[in-house]
Design a protein around this motif. Structure first.
Motif, PDB file in Angstrom:
ATOM      1  N   ASN A  85     -30.465  -6.536  -4.139  1.00 34.46           N
ATOM      2  CA  ASN A  85     -30.091  -6.398  -2.868  1.00 34.46           C
ATOM      3  C   ASN A  85     -31.380  -4.626  -3.036  1.00 34.46           C
ATOM      4  OD1 ASN A  85     -28.915  -4.013  -3.489  1.00 34.46           O
ATOM      5  ND2 ASN A  85     -26.784  -5.239  -2.449  1.00 34.46           N
ATOM      6  N   ILE A  87     -34.276  -2.932  -0.020  1.00 34.61           N
ATOM      7  CA  ILE A  87     -34.696  -2.458   1.507  1.00 34.61           C
ATOM      8  C   ILE A  87     -36.152  -2.904   2.191  1.00 34.61           C
ATOM      9  CG2 ILE A  87     -34.169   0.251   2.064  1.00 34.61           C
ATOM     10  CD1 ILE A  87     -33.885   0.271   4.458  1.00 34.61           C
ATOM     11  N   GLY A  90     -36.792  -2.079   6.739  1.00 33.48           N
ATOM     12  CA  GLY A  90     -36.036  -1.616   7.728  1.00 33.48           C
ATOM     13  C   GLY A  90     -34.540  -3.020   7.269  1.00 33.48           C
ATOM     14  N   LYS A  91     -34.714  -3.764   6.610  1.00 35.77           N
ATOM     15  CA  LYS A  91     -33.858  -5.427   6.201  1.00 35.77           C
ATOM     16  C   LYS A  91     -33.158  -5.310   5.184  1.00 35.77           C
ATOM     17  CE  LYS A  91     -35.374  -8.007  10.410  1.00 35.77           C
ATOM     18  NZ  LYS A  91     -34.012  -7.734  11.082  1.00 35.77           N
ATOM     19  N   HIS A  92     -32.476  -5.462   5.052  1.00 35.17           N
ATOM     20  CA  HIS A  92     -31.096  -5.731   3.877  1.00 35.17           C
ATOM     21  C   HIS A  92     -31.620  -6.941   3.863  1.00 35.17           C
ATOM     22  CE1 HIS A  92     -27.516  -4.816   0.965  1.00 35.17           C
ATOM     23  NE2 HIS A  92     -28.112  -6.343   1.903  1.00 35.17           N
ATOM     24  N   ILE A 122     -23.589 -12.146   4.434  1.00 38.56           N
ATOM     25  CA  ILE A 122     -25.322 -11.218   4.574  1.00 38.56           C
ATOM     26  C   ILE A 122     -25.661 -12.378   5.614  1.00 38.56           C
ATOM     27  CG2 ILE A 122     -27.355 -11.344   3.073  1.00 38.56           C
ATOM     28  CD1 ILE A 122     -25.344  -9.177   2.068  1.00 38.56           C
ATOM     29  N   HIS A 125     -24.580 -11.531   9.219  1.00 37.69           N
ATOM     30  CA  HIS A 125     -24.421  -9.798   9.432  1.00 37.69           C
ATOM     31  C   HIS A 125     -25.857  -9.970   9.282  1.00 37.69           C
ATOM     32  CE1 HIS A 125     -21.000  -7.973   8.814  1.00 37.69           C
ATOM     33  NE2 HIS A 125     -20.441  -9.468   9.035  1.00 37.69           N
ATOM     34  N   GLY A 126     -27.433 -10.788   9.513  1.00 36.56           N
ATOM     35  CA  GLY A 126     -27.858 -10.443   9.911  1.00 36.56           C
ATOM     36  C   GLY A 126     -29.217  -9.762   8.683  1.00 36.56           C
ATOM     37  N   GLY A 127     -28.434 -10.249   7.178  1.00 36.16           N
ATOM     38  CA  GLY A 127     -29.759  -9.555   6.068  1.00 36.16           C
ATOM     39  C   GLY A 127     -30.794 -11.064   6.197  1.00 36.16           C
TER      40      GLY A 127
ATOM     41  N   ALA B  47     -18.515  -5.118   8.000  1.00 36.58           N
ATOM     42  CA  ALA B  47     -19.206  -4.730   6.695  1.00 36.58           C
ATOM     43  C   ALA B  47     -19.814  -5.505   5.264  1.00 36.58           C
ATOM     44  CB  ALA B  47     -19.923  -3.320   7.030  1.00 36.58           C
ATOM     45  N   ILE B  48     -20.359  -5.471   5.017  1.00 33.85           N
ATOM     46  CA  ILE B  48     -20.304  -5.958   3.700  1.00 33.85           C
ATOM     47  C   ILE B  48     -20.823  -5.031   2.633  1.00 33.85           C
ATOM     48  CG2 ILE B  48     -21.577  -8.084   1.812  1.00 33.85           C
ATOM     49  CD1 ILE B  48     -22.340  -9.271   4.838  1.00 33.85           C
ATOM     50  N   ASN B  85     -23.835   0.018  -1.826  1.00 28.77           N
ATOM     51  CA  ASN B  85     -24.748   0.081  -0.919  1.00 28.77           C
ATOM     52  C   ASN B  85     -24.454  -1.876   0.083  1.00 28.77           C
ATOM     53  OD1 ASN B  85     -25.845  -2.700  -2.023  1.00 28.77           O
ATOM     54  ND2 ASN B  85     -28.097  -1.243  -2.291  1.00 28.77           N
ATOM     55  N   GLY B  86     -24.976  -1.598   1.251  1.00 25.35           N
ATOM     56  CA  GLY B  86     -24.678  -2.739   1.847  1.00 25.35           C
ATOM     57  C   GLY B  86     -25.363  -3.077   3.445  1.00 25.35           C
ATOM     58  N   ILE B  87     -24.542  -3.704   3.727  1.00 29.61           N
ATOM     59  CA  ILE B  87     -25.152  -4.238   5.269  1.00 29.61           C
ATOM     60  C   ILE B  87     -24.069  -4.163   6.445  1.00 29.61           C
ATOM     61  CG2 ILE B  87     -24.985  -7.185   5.717  1.00 29.61           C
ATOM     62  CD1 ILE B  87     -27.848  -7.297   6.864  1.00 29.61           C
ATOM     63  N   GLY B  90     -26.720  -5.347  11.130  1.00 28.92           N
ATOM     64  CA  GLY B  90     -28.079  -5.558  10.609  1.00 28.92           C
ATOM     65  C   GLY B  90     -28.851  -4.316   9.416  1.00 28.92           C
ATOM     66  N   HIS B  92     -29.551  -1.696   6.606  1.00 26.47           N
ATOM     67  CA  HIS B  92     -29.105  -1.307   4.856  1.00 26.47           C
ATOM     68  C   HIS B  92     -28.340   0.071   4.720  1.00 26.47           C
ATOM     69  CE1 HIS B  92     -29.506  -1.590   1.112  1.00 26.47           C
ATOM     70  NE2 HIS B  92     -29.598  -0.120   1.072  1.00 26.47           N
TER      71      HIS B  92
END
Lengths: 204, 204
Positions: A85, A87, A90-92, A122, A125-127, B47-48, B85-87, B90, B92
């Motif tokens: 995992n 970034i 800006g996205k996870h 994930i 949550h928008g990842g 959150a994750i 870490n995680g999300i 949306g 990171h």
């Protein structure tokens, strides 16, 4: 099969020639190629993606004088998340990678329930979440969106197949281009299919 | 000191009473409390966030018949990233957590160069990145933004201090509220200081 550039082509056409295959894949596993790719992405400031360490249950550690601690007894634990995992723009980004020697299908037993649960979360949550599947015999790697994987995985308990057909992987997934420095250039696929649609991948 | 709700207060006022302290912190390290908190966030679909496994260099593994593989020789490796870490919403999220028994300052030797490099990259790529610092004697945990940490860390090589003063942590950081189910409720701080400013934390 569709390529990230949207053109249709045959798998054979895309596959590297035998000499290239021998050169570029000399003993390299999918994991090694992804690690190299991530290293390249990091060095070029393109994305920050790391493989998580292998989860280990440590039972006994020796602390010898004047030298480093030695783990003398430990066991492998099942991962509760995916392996990679980080970034990107800006996205996870969150993914798992698996290779198979099968010709016809990818066995769903490669993916644990915990990993499916994690992927669902994930996605919610928008990842950006997916599985990289390599068919080693074809030297092909596909980015297979988590949404599709979750559906196949769950259907196996209601009479569905225990594997995803190669043809389905080709249809619902995206072939990952092989580049000199990014051997598994999965960000090219993300650019094409996730970034252009407001972060949601383009359903088929 | 400022609290996430913006009110000024004394540390003493916020600190739990002795009986609460004994009850809620009975042998719990910062890591355990963060793990509990993350578990609560996950269960509540807030959150994750996961802790990465401890990185281990595996040297020798035994594969006994009819039982699980046993790691017989392995060594601890230095982490090249942060531990968590995680999300969240949306975004990171990436952080490290450290506790100190010091009264006056947080020693910068707790943070490795690789971790600073990693934090810089996360900040540049738009992630929410910070250090959670617990002063165990005061039972206080602060969210300390990576941007400030990086500055302090780098200044130590150009004549700056080798530690961050407690007063500076209070001034540049944000106290993390203690809640019954989220013992280290760092997302409350993120909501207040990162989310309301278009993802950039509010400088002071």
């Amino acid at each position: 099969m569709q390529y990230p550039n949207g053109k249709k082509s045959s798998a054979k056409h895309y596959r590297p020639s035998i000499s290239q295959t021998i050169y570029s894949n000399r003993g390299m596993t999918l994991e090694e190629e992804i690690n190299d790719t991530n290293h390249y992405y990091l060095a070029q400031q393109i994305a920050i993606i790391h493989k998580k360490p292998t989860p280990v249950q440590i039972v006994h550690v020796d602390y010898p004088k004047r030298s480093a601690a030695v783990i003398k007894e430990a066991y492998f634990k099942q991962a509760s998340t995916t392996d990679y995992n980080g970034i990107y723009k800006g996205k996870h980004v969150d993914f798992e990678a698996k290779e198979t020697k099968n010709k016809q299908s990818f066995p769903l037993s490669n993916i644990h329930m915990h990993q499916i649960d994690h992927m669902k979360q994930i996605v919610e949550h928008g990842g950006i979440c997916f599985l990289l599947i390599r068919f080693t015999l074809y030297q092909e790697t596909y980015l297979f969106p988590a949404e599709h994987l979750i559906t196949h995985w769950e259907q196996q308990f209601t009479g569905g197949r225990k594997s995803i057909r190669y043809e389905t992987v080709k249809k619902q997934g995206y072939i990952v281009p092989v580049r000199y420095q990014a051997k598994v250039d999965y960000l090219a696929v993300i650019d094409q299919y996730y970034m252009e649609n407001g972060g949601r991948h383009h359903g088929r």
